[in-house]
Structure formats: C-alpha cells, structure tokens
Design a protein around this motif. Structure first.
Motif, PDB file in Angstrom:
ATOM      1  N   ALA A   3      -2.134   4.324  -5.792  1.00 55.38           N
ATOM      2  CA  ALA A   3      -1.780   5.236  -4.034  1.00 55.38           C
ATOM      3  C   ALA A   3      -3.186   4.919  -3.587  1.00 55.38           C
ATOM      4  O   ALA A   3      -3.892   5.193  -3.591  1.00 55.38           O
ATOM      5  CB  ALA A   3      -1.579   6.527  -4.324  1.00 55.38           C
ATOM      6  N   ALA A   4      -2.937   4.246  -2.610  1.00 55.19           N
ATOM      7  CA  ALA A   4      -3.313   4.003  -1.290  1.00 55.19           C
ATOM      8  C   ALA A   4      -3.909   6.023  -0.447  1.00 55.19           C
ATOM      9  O   ALA A   4      -4.946   6.004  -0.342  1.00 55.19           O
ATOM     10  CB  ALA A   4      -2.802   3.289  -0.596  1.00 55.19           C
ATOM     11  N   ALA A   5      -2.590   6.272  -0.583  1.00 56.86           N
ATOM     12  CA  ALA A   5      -3.287   7.622  -0.403  1.00 56.86           C
ATOM     13  C   ALA A   5      -2.091   9.194  -0.727  1.00 56.86           C
ATOM     14  O   ALA A   5      -1.051   8.136  -1.151  1.00 56.86           O
ATOM     15  CB  ALA A   5      -3.054   7.672   1.158  1.00 56.86           C
ATOM     16  N   ILE A   6      -2.778   9.815  -1.145  1.00 55.59           N
ATOM     17  CA  ILE A   6      -2.139  11.269  -1.712  1.00 55.59           C
ATOM     18  C   ILE A   6      -1.815  12.239  -0.893  1.00 55.59           C
ATOM     19  O   ILE A   6      -3.217  12.347  -0.160  1.00 55.59           O
ATOM     20  CB  ILE A   6      -2.315  11.342  -2.950  1.00 55.59           C
ATOM     21  CG1 ILE A   6      -2.335  10.256  -4.379  1.00 55.59           C
ATOM     22  CG2 ILE A   6      -1.659  12.490  -4.265  1.00 55.59           C
ATOM     23  CD1 ILE A   6      -2.730  10.648  -4.871  1.00 55.59           C
TER      24      ILE A   6
ATOM     25  N   GLU B 213       0.709   8.213   9.455  1.00 52.39           N
ATOM     26  CA  GLU B 213      -0.349   9.051  10.473  1.00 52.39           C
ATOM     27  C   GLU B 213      -1.718   7.582   9.866  1.00 52.39           C
ATOM     28  O   GLU B 213      -2.817   8.397  10.393  1.00 52.39           O
ATOM     29  CB  GLU B 213      -0.413   9.536  10.946  1.00 52.39           C
ATOM     30  CG  GLU B 213       0.436  10.436  11.738  1.00 52.39           C
ATOM     31  CD  GLU B 213       0.902  11.855  12.716  1.00 52.39           C
ATOM     32  OE1 GLU B 213      -0.262  12.188  11.985  1.00 52.39           O
ATOM     33  OE2 GLU B 213       1.500  12.011  13.073  1.00 52.39           O
ATOM     34  N   SER B 214      -1.244   8.255   8.273  1.00 48.77           N
ATOM     35  CA  SER B 214      -3.082   7.857   7.736  1.00 48.77           C
ATOM     36  C   SER B 214      -3.389   6.383   8.355  1.00 48.77           C
ATOM     37  O   SER B 214      -3.085   5.400   8.582  1.00 48.77           O
ATOM     38  CB  SER B 214      -2.118   7.508   6.115  1.00 48.77           C
ATOM     39  OG  SER B 214      -3.297   6.689   5.238  1.00 48.77           O
ATOM     40  N   ILE B 215      -4.757   6.317   7.932  1.00 50.42           N
ATOM     41  CA  ILE B 215      -6.125   4.992   8.909  1.00 50.42           C
ATOM     42  C   ILE B 215      -5.395   4.546   7.537  1.00 50.42           C
ATOM     43  O   ILE B 215      -6.100   2.748   7.402  1.00 50.42           O
ATOM     44  CB  ILE B 215      -7.146   5.467   8.674  1.00 50.42           C
ATOM     45  CG1 ILE B 215      -7.589   6.387   7.660  1.00 50.42           C
ATOM     46  CG2 ILE B 215      -7.848   6.302  10.408  1.00 50.42           C
ATOM     47  CD1 ILE B 215      -8.778   6.762   7.573  1.00 50.42           C
ATOM     48  N   ALA B 216      -5.280   4.831   6.426  1.00 50.99           N
ATOM     49  CA  ALA B 216      -5.204   3.423   4.911  1.00 50.99           C
ATOM     50  C   ALA B 216      -3.718   2.241   5.946  1.00 50.99           C
ATOM     51  O   ALA B 216      -3.357   1.494   5.074  1.00 50.99           O
ATOM     52  CB  ALA B 216      -4.661   4.467   4.353  1.00 50.99           C
ATOM     53  N   GLU B 217      -3.055   2.458   7.157  1.00 50.26           N
ATOM     54  CA  GLU B 217      -1.645   1.826   7.075  1.00 50.26           C
ATOM     55  C   GLU B 217      -1.236   1.769   6.101  1.00 50.26           C
ATOM     56  O   GLU B 217      -0.843   0.483   5.500  1.00 50.26           O
ATOM     57  CB  GLU B 217      -2.501   0.518   7.803  1.00 50.26           C
ATOM     58  CG  GLU B 217      -2.883   1.201   9.284  1.00 50.26           C
ATOM     59  CD  GLU B 217      -4.213  -0.313   9.646  1.00 50.26           C
ATOM     60  OE1 GLU B 217      -3.314  -2.024   9.616  1.00 50.26           O
ATOM     61  OE2 GLU B 217      -4.020  -0.307  10.745  1.00 50.26           O
TER      62      GLU B 217
ATOM     63  N   LYS C  62       0.668  -1.164  -0.411  1.00 50.21           N
ATOM     64  CA  LYS C  62      -0.371   0.300   0.095  1.00 50.21           C
ATOM     65  C   LYS C  62       0.865   1.537  -0.178  1.00 50.21           C
ATOM     66  O   LYS C  62       1.479   1.584   0.818  1.00 50.21           O
ATOM     67  CB  LYS C  62      -0.920  -0.385   1.097  1.00 50.21           C
ATOM     68  CG  LYS C  62      -2.019  -0.916   1.091  1.00 50.21           C
ATOM     69  CD  LYS C  62      -3.099  -0.892   2.415  1.00 50.21           C
ATOM     70  CE  LYS C  62      -2.672  -1.233   3.227  1.00 50.21           C
ATOM     71  NZ  LYS C  62      -3.449  -1.410   4.627  1.00 50.21           N
ATOM     72  N   VAL C  63       0.819   2.284  -1.226  1.00 48.51           N
ATOM     73  CA  VAL C  63       1.758   2.923  -1.603  1.00 48.51           C
ATOM     74  C   VAL C  63       1.168   4.782  -0.861  1.00 48.51           C
ATOM     75  O   VAL C  63      -0.243   4.488  -1.278  1.00 48.51           O
ATOM     76  CB  VAL C  63       2.319   3.016  -2.843  1.00 48.51           C
ATOM     77  CG1 VAL C  63       3.313   4.218  -2.559  1.00 48.51           C
ATOM     78  CG2 VAL C  63       2.572   1.824  -2.766  1.00 48.51           C
ATOM     79  N   GLY C  64       1.631   5.411  -0.358  1.00 43.07           N
ATOM     80  CA  GLY C  64       1.677   6.545  -0.037  1.00 43.07           C
ATOM     81  C   GLY C  64       1.930   7.400  -0.755  1.00 43.07           C
ATOM     82  O   GLY C  64       3.776   7.426  -1.132  1.00 43.07           O
ATOM     83  N   VAL C  65       1.614   8.568  -1.567  1.00 43.45           N
ATOM     84  CA  VAL C  65       2.532   9.388  -2.412  1.00 43.45           C
ATOM     85  C   VAL C  65       2.131  11.324  -1.771  1.00 43.45           C
ATOM     86  O   VAL C  65       1.380  11.204  -1.620  1.00 43.45           O
ATOM     87  CB  VAL C  65       1.539   9.279  -3.719  1.00 43.45           C
ATOM     88  CG1 VAL C  65       2.796  10.314  -4.402  1.00 43.45           C
ATOM     89  CG2 VAL C  65       2.197   8.037  -4.182  1.00 43.45           C
TER      90      VAL C  65
END
Length: 342
Positions: free
Chosen positions: A277-280, A304-308, A260-263
């Motif tokens: 992306a799981a979160a941006i 700290e994203s809830i997306a872990e 799971k990628v955050g960008v």
C-alpha cells in the motif's frame, strides 16, 4: 467572512448568530452538523448554497427536548413516545407527518413530513436552547463528500463560508443517525437510512417487526430523508470495497495495473498489505465500531494524501447491527463497487 471557532464559553455568541439567521456548525455524537434556524427560510437557503446541496433533499430538524415537537406534530405514531424515551438524546431521527405550514417548505423539501432528532451532545443541546429555536443540521461538508467527524474537517470544507464552528473534538460514532419513518401512524416503522441504532435494537424495544427500505434514490428523485442518493459520501479518489478473502488478489491487481493504493483497515489487514500500500489509514482495532468511527476521516485523509493515490480500498463487514450503517455509507462512497477477481 471569518469563520470563528467557538468553545463552551462562547455559546451565547454562537446562539445569537443562529437566532439572527447566520450559520454555525455544531458537534453531535454522529457527525458535525451545519446549523441554521429551521424557522428562517433565508437561513436555510444559505445552508443549501454553502453545501451545494439540492433543495429537494429534506433537512433534519434538531431539537433540545421532545416538547419542541408540539408546534409541528400532532398525529404521532403510536410507537413515537416509546422510541423517544428509549433513544433520545441519541442517533435516531424520526420522520413524522407535520401540521400544514408549520415548517418552511425549504426545510421539508416540499413534503408533508419532516425529520426530527435530539442529538446526544451537551454543548449542542445547550446551543439549541439558547438559540430558542430548532436548528436544521445537515452534515457540515460539501454535499456528496465524506461527512465531517471533527471541527478540522468542517474548517477544511467551509472556512470563510459560515460564521462559526462549535468545537467539541472528534465525534463518537462517525456516521449519521438512523432515520426511521413514522409518518403513517397506521403503518409499521420503516428504516430509510441505517445508523448506530440498529434494526435489531428497534425491534427489541418495540416488540414488532421493523421494515427496511432498500430503495436507492436516483438523481432525478426527491428523497424522503437525507443520505438516500445512490452515490454519496464520496471522495474524489475512486473507492473499492474488498471482502476479507480478496485482499491478496486486490493488491496483486493494483500492482499489475501500476496503481498507487490507499488502504483503510484495522491492524490485521494493515499488517497484510503494509509493503504494497502507498498509504494506510489505520482504524484503532479490527472491529466494525472502529471502522465506522474512522470511515469518513479515513476517506478524507487518504483522498488528500500527498501520495496522490489512484484508488482506495476499504474492508467490508456483515450487514447486521452497526455493520448495516457502515456498509450503507461505504457502498455509496464506492458507488457500489466491489473488487472482484477475474
């Protein structure tokens, strides 16, 4: 301990706490600093304790006017006055050789030099004047983690550990000051840490070559300035740097690895990766200025994203001008790790 939020009307209360040896976080144009009297060793010891920071790491002394240097510095570099006239108040820290025993050794890390800065924030300059003493001010966060660019970031890390926070919203620049070594009056100026004041700007003012120290300090070495450690500014989630041409390959690699990628990115890259992306964390535009201002806040938000998230991807920029400061912080946050296609 309750951590109070101070505004302009409560400057007197915040200054009194500092004068009595308490800790108050303050805003600057770069990041929020953790303030304590630079003249009270017990107060400075609390700064190290609260941050979890090694005491061999010297602290920057924040002053409200250049005249406050006089009790500490008597053999200034010939370029010092020109630099202070041009860049103070502002994001430039100057390292000088200091008078013996003029500052507690806990401030200097046991060195015969000290770093000084006059921040460009009216509330903080007023706070220093009212406290009637210079303040140390390392970033107001847990040591090694992304620096705080808002009072909320300080509250997240240090609530219940410090007396208060002087709130002035989000900082303008987003990364710490340029640190310039002027400790040897016979030597050329040396940049120990890049910041918003670039090598090119310094050379234009001084009309001489400014050197850049590329040495990365290991855990066993005592640094001459803050922010010189090999790994620094790092969130808990692993960070990888991605060059412009590698975004498709990087996202494909993450998909294959089921990560799971955050960008962190400006609008152009965000549009390119938005379905994978799981979160941006979106910078306000594609510029290096926007990336620099948003870097630490973005690292914190995604960490700290809830997306872990499993990994954070961040864009690279050419290492010139402000790009040198941005890449310096990003490389340390990423522990020098670039995405590389096999």
């Amino acid at each position: 301990m309750e951590t109070k939020i101070f505004d302009q009307s409560k400057l007197n209360e915040a200054a009194a706490i500092l004068a009595e040896g308490g800790l108050v976080a303050f805003p600057t144009e770069t990041v929020y600093g953790l303030g304590a009297s630079a003249l009270l060793p017990k107060a400075v010891a609390q700064v190290y304790q609260v941050k979890g920071r090694p005491s061999d790491n010297p602290l920057i002394v924040h002053i409200a006017e250049p005249e406050q240097l006089e009790p500490f510095v008597d053999n200034k570099h010939p370029f010092a006055d020109k630099l202070m006239e041009t860049f103070w108040p502002g994001p430039l820290t100057l390292i000088f050789s200091i008078k013996k025993d003029s500052l507690p050794s806990i401030v200097t890390g046991g060195l015969s030099t000290a770093a000084f800065r006059m921040p460009n924030n009216t509330k903080t300059l007023a706070l220093i004047k009212q406290a009637q003493q210079p303040l140390v001010g390392p970033s107001a966060n847990t040591s090694g983690k992304p620096s705080p660019t808002s009072a909320a970031h300080v509250q997240h890390d240090l609530a219940g550990k410090i007396a208060g926070i002087l709130d002035d919203g989000v900082t303008q620049i987003g990364v710490e000051s340029t640190v310039l070594d002027l400790s040897d009056p016979t030597a050329p100026p040396i940049i120990l840490r890049p910041g918003a004041i670039s090598k090119e700007q310094l050379e234009a003012v001084l009309q001489t070559k400014v050197l850049v120290d590329q040495h990365l300090v290991t855990e066993s070495e005592a640094p001459k300035a803050p922010g010189m450690k090999y790994k620094h500014y790092a969130p808990n989630t692993n960070v990888m740097m991605v060059n412009d041409q590698d975004w498709s390959a990087a996202m494909a690699w993450a998909r294959e690895q089921q990560l799971k990628v955050g960008v962190l990115a400006g609008p152009t890259i965000a549009e390119q990766v938005r379905f994978e992306a799981a979160a941006i964390y979106l910078f306000f535009d594609d510029s290096v200025e926007a990336a620099t201002k948003g870097l630490f806040a973005g690292l914190r938000a995604l960490d700290e994203s809830i997306a872990e998230l499993d990994v954070l991807f961040a864009p690279t920029f050419p290492e010139s001008g402000l790009g040198a400061a941005y890449m310096n912080r990003l490389k340390k946050a990423a522990n020098q790790s670039f995405f590389q296609e096999n």
